[in-house]
Design a protein around this motif. Structure first.
Motif, PDB file in Angstrom:
ATOM      1  N   VAL A   1       0.864  -1.174   0.000  1.00 12.13           N
ATOM      2  CA  VAL A   1       0.000   0.000   0.000  1.00 12.13           C
ATOM      3  C   VAL A   1       0.902   1.226   0.000  1.00 12.13           C
ATOM      4  O   VAL A   1       1.798   1.349   0.841  1.00 12.13           O
ATOM      5  CB  VAL A   1      -0.942   0.008   1.224  1.00 12.13           C
ATOM      6  N   HIS A   2       0.664   2.111  -0.954  1.00 15.19           N
ATOM      7  CA  HIS A   2       1.519   3.273  -1.155  1.00 15.19           C
ATOM      8  C   HIS A   2       0.749   4.550  -0.840  1.00 15.19           C
ATOM      9  O   HIS A   2      -0.407   4.703  -1.254  1.00 15.19           O
ATOM     10  CB  HIS A   2       2.012   3.296  -2.608  1.00 15.19           C
ATOM     11  N   PHE A   3       1.379   5.446  -0.098  1.00 15.26           N
ATOM     12  CA  PHE A   3       0.814   6.749   0.255  1.00 15.26           C
ATOM     13  C   PHE A   3       1.698   7.817  -0.384  1.00 15.26           C
ATOM     14  O   PHE A   3       2.916   7.788  -0.203  1.00 15.26           O
ATOM     15  CB  PHE A   3       0.806   6.936   1.778  1.00 15.26           C
ATOM     16  N   GLU A   4       1.094   8.736  -1.119  1.00  9.45           N
ATOM     17  CA  GLU A   4       1.872   9.765  -1.800  1.00  9.45           C
ATOM     18  C   GLU A   4       1.119  11.089  -1.751  1.00  9.45           C
ATOM     19  O   GLU A   4      -0.052  11.160  -2.101  1.00  9.45           O
ATOM     20  CB  GLU A   4       2.104   9.356  -3.252  1.00  9.45           C
TER      21      GLU A   4
ATOM     22  N   ALA B   1       5.342   6.978   1.161  1.00  3.40           N
ATOM     23  CA  ALA B   1       5.530   5.889   2.115  1.00  3.40           C
ATOM     24  C   ALA B   1       4.870   4.645   1.544  1.00  3.40           C
ATOM     25  O   ALA B   1       3.864   4.743   0.835  1.00  3.40           O
ATOM     26  CB  ALA B   1       4.931   6.242   3.471  1.00  3.40           C
ATOM     27  N   ARG B   2       5.445   3.487   1.846  1.00  4.42           N
ATOM     28  CA  ARG B   2       4.883   2.219   1.358  1.00  4.42           C
ATOM     29  C   ARG B   2       4.977   1.179   2.459  1.00  4.42           C
ATOM     30  O   ARG B   2       6.025   0.993   3.069  1.00  4.42           O
ATOM     31  CB  ARG B   2       5.625   1.761   0.116  1.00  4.42           C
ATOM     32  N   ILE B   3       3.854   0.501   2.689  1.00  2.00           N
ATOM     33  CA  ILE B   3       3.761  -0.529   3.716  1.00  2.00           C
ATOM     34  C   ILE B   3       3.339  -1.846   3.066  1.00  2.00           C
ATOM     35  O   ILE B   3       2.566  -1.845   2.102  1.00  2.00           O
ATOM     36  CB  ILE B   3       2.776  -0.106   4.827  1.00  2.00           C
ATOM     37  N   SER B   4       3.855  -2.942   3.581  1.00  2.00           N
ATOM     38  CA  SER B   4       3.503  -4.264   3.081  1.00  2.00           C
ATOM     39  C   SER B   4       2.538  -4.928   4.052  1.00  2.00           C
ATOM     40  O   SER B   4       2.793  -4.967   5.262  1.00  2.00           O
ATOM     41  CB  SER B   4       4.769  -5.123   2.924  1.00  2.00           C
ATOM     42  N   LEU B   5       1.441  -5.436   3.523  1.00  2.00           N
ATOM     43  CA  LEU B   5       0.469  -6.172   4.331  1.00  2.00           C
ATOM     44  C   LEU B   5       0.577  -7.647   3.985  1.00  2.00           C
ATOM     45  O   LEU B   5       0.812  -7.973   2.829  1.00  2.00           O
ATOM     46  CB  LEU B   5      -0.950  -5.686   4.023  1.00  2.00           C
TER      47      LEU B   5
ATOM     48  N   MET C   1       9.313   1.802   2.631  1.00  6.42           N
ATOM     49  CA  MET C   1       9.941   3.111   2.444  1.00  6.42           C
ATOM     50  C   MET C   1       9.081   4.165   3.106  1.00  6.42           C
ATOM     51  O   MET C   1       7.883   3.971   3.298  1.00  6.42           O
ATOM     52  CB  MET C   1      10.100   3.436   0.963  1.00  6.42           C
ATOM     53  N   ARG C   2       9.717   5.258   3.474  1.00  9.86           N
ATOM     54  CA  ARG C   2       8.980   6.428   3.967  1.00  9.86           C
ATOM     55  C   ARG C   2       9.877   7.648   3.829  1.00  9.86           C
ATOM     56  O   ARG C   2      11.053   7.616   4.167  1.00  9.86           O
ATOM     57  CB  ARG C   2       8.471   6.245   5.390  1.00  9.86           C
TER      58      ARG C   2
END
Length: 93
Positions: free
Chosen positions: A30-33, A43-47, A54-55
C-alpha cells in the motif's frame, strides 16, 4: 502495477499493488503519496506484515495514522488487489 484506492483530504493518494504470492503467503503493498512544492512525500507498507518498505517526508504521527488506515482497510485492499483494483483507471507506478 499500482491501483488507485482513495485520495485523502490532504491530497494524499493511496494506491495498492496487485495480490502477490510468495511461499504460499499472500501480500499487498500500500503506497501513500502526497504532493509538495518540489516533489512528493511517499511511504509504502507491506500487508499483512505491516513492514514499512519506504517512507520519506511523512511525520511519525502520519505514519501511525497510515498504519491504522491500512489495518482498518486491509480486508478491502486484499479483495481489490485480488480483483485487479476497483475497476477504475489504473496507474502505472
Amino acid at each position: 502495477m499500482m491501483y488507485p484506492y482513495i485520495t485523502l483530504a490532504d491530497e494524499t493518494l493511496v494506491t495498492h499493488s496487485h495480490l502477490k504470492e510468495e511461499n504460499e503467503l499472500k501480500s499487498v503493498n500500500v503506497h501513500f503519496e502526497r504532493p509538495k512544492p518540489h516533489g512528493f512525500d511517499s511511504a509504502r507498507i507491506s500487508l499483512p506484515s505491516y513492514a514499512w518498505i519506504m517512507r520519506d517526508g511523512f511525520t511519525d504521527e502520519e505514519i501511525r495514522d497510515f498504519e491504522a488506515f491500512a489495518s482498518n482497510n486491509a480486508h478491502l485492499l486484499f479483495k481489490y488487489a485480488e480483483k485487479g483494483g476497483l475497476g477504475i483507471a489504473k496507474l502505472a507506478v
